[in-house]
Enzyme design. Structure first.
Site, PDB file in Angstrom:
ATOM      1  N   LYS A  32      -8.440 -14.609  -4.009  1.00 27.42           N
ATOM      2  CA  LYS A  32      -9.418 -14.824  -2.955  1.00 27.42           C
ATOM      3  C   LYS A  32     -10.534 -13.792  -3.015  1.00 27.42           C
ATOM      4  O   LYS A  32     -10.288 -12.623  -3.326  1.00 27.42           O
ATOM      5  CB  LYS A  32      -8.732 -14.768  -1.583  1.00 27.42           C
TER       6      LYS A  32
ATOM      7  N   LYS B 199       0.802  -1.213   0.000  1.00 27.57           N
ATOM      8  CA  LYS B 199       0.000   0.000   0.000  1.00 27.57           C
ATOM      9  C   LYS B 199       0.840   1.271   0.000  1.00 27.57           C
ATOM     10  O   LYS B 199       0.365   2.336  -0.401  1.00 27.57           O
ATOM     11  CB  LYS B 199      -0.960  -0.008   1.187  1.00 27.57           C
TER      12      LYS B 199
ATOM     13  N   LYS C 279     -13.327  -8.085   0.174  1.00 27.45           N
ATOM     14  CA  LYS C 279     -14.118  -6.865   0.294  1.00 27.45           C
ATOM     15  C   LYS C 279     -13.464  -5.701  -0.433  1.00 27.45           C
ATOM     16  O   LYS C 279     -14.142  -4.754  -0.837  1.00 27.45           O
ATOM     17  CB  LYS C 279     -14.273  -6.494   1.776  1.00 27.45           C
TER      18      LYS C 279
END
Length: 320
Positions: free
Chosen positions: A191, A110, A194
């Site tokens: 996977k 990130k 969200k």
């Protein structure tokens, strides 16, 4: 008796993978002391809407209840409501190296793009360690994406115990046998998540039947044309078979086409999610009840957390 903690972040909407991989094993293990923790403090590591964080925290608590978590056996808590989490976080930072935090995968990924990277993104794996260690947790269900963070928690606990005396239980990572790894329906080598940029590959626990039907009907398969389980050669078909197996608790039968498989998967998923949606709707009519359950969860775990912080302060050299 073995104590277990399962964490949920209030970012985005909980999906079928969360139910099968985390909630069901949590419900199945309620014969032992368990904590379901909503990590709302973790949601602050990135740009966020404050009202959405509060809303999502209550939503996750409500979904947990709707999915069968019994608050009389499993404490449901938000880590922001227990100040011992943040106090222990700082104390653990005092025995953690900068390099240990900086090499965590999520921080590296990130922060790679530059921009405004919050300090909390660097240090939140230490907060995760505090979330676990403050409650004397023995077992933490983990997937591949969280195993590195659990290892850091184990390292910190072991180091502190060796340097200052026995203060912490060293947690063990477990993988519930019944928890299938549910993949993204539009990209079955990744996977279900969200945080995926597109919702086309995930099934939300509160999605209406028409959305579930549309997402499954568009699920990626292949050109082989044969329904068989082969994770390497046919990941999309294998993922659908895993979902069917997890939702029905039985081995799938034979299918003559991908369409027939998708129809049966749709029916099976809807059979599992319809009662959760209905119970969620009931619980949502009285949000004060959910807040009360969070308050009771906090009251039930806080004495142990306070004792953990007390002995940690004493061991590291602070006045109590």
């Amino acid at each position: 008796m073995t104590r277990r903690l399962t964490g949920f972040q209030p970012t985005g909407h909980l999906h079928l993978g969360n139910l099968i991989g985390a909630m069901r094993p949590l419900v199945a293990a309620q014969d032992r002391p368990s904590i379901a923790m909503i990590a709302d403090l973790h949601a602050l590591t990135l740009e966020h809407d404050p009202s959405r964080v509060r809303e999502n925290t209550l939503t996750v608590a409500t979904v947990l209840l709707a999915a069968g978590v019994d608050p009389s056996r499993t404490a449901i808590i938000a880590n922001s409501q227990i100040p011992e989490h943040t106090e222990l976080h700082y104390l653990l930072e005092c025995v953690t190296g900068y390099g240990e935090a900086a090499r965590m995968i999520q921080f590296k990924e990130k922060s790679a793009g530059g921009g405004n990277v919050r300090l909390s993104l660097l240090t939140y794996p230490v907060l995760m360690a505090a979330d676990i260690l403050v409650h004397d947790i023995d077992q933490v269900p983990v997937g591949d994406d969280q195993s590195q963070h659990l290892e850091l928690a184990r390292t910190i606990a072991t180091r502190f115990n060796a340097r200052y005396g026995p203060a912490f239980t060293v947690p063990e990572g477990i993988r519930p046998e019944s928890a299938a790894r549910i993949m993204d329906l539009s990209d079955p080598v990744r996977k279900m998540s969200k945080s995926a940029p597109s919702a086309a590959g995930r099934i939300g626990l509160l999605d209406p039947p028409e959305t579930i039907r549309r997402v499954i009907s568009r699920a990626v398969t292949d050109t082989v044309g044969v329904v068989r389980y082969d994770r390497e050669a046919q990941p999309g078909v294998s993922n659908l078979l895993d979902i069917l197996r997890a939702c029905t608790d039985r081995e799938p039968g034979e299918f003559t086409s991908y369409g027939a498989l998708k129809r049966e998967v749709t029916d099976a998923v809807e059979a599992v999610l319809a009662p959760i949606r209905a119970r969620y709707a009931e619980l949502s009519e009285d949000p004060s009840h959910v807040r009360e359950i969070l308050a009771k969860g906090r009251a039930s775990v806080q004495p142990r957390a306070a004792e953990t912080v007390r002995r940690t302060r004493e061991a590291i050299g602070l006045l109590n």
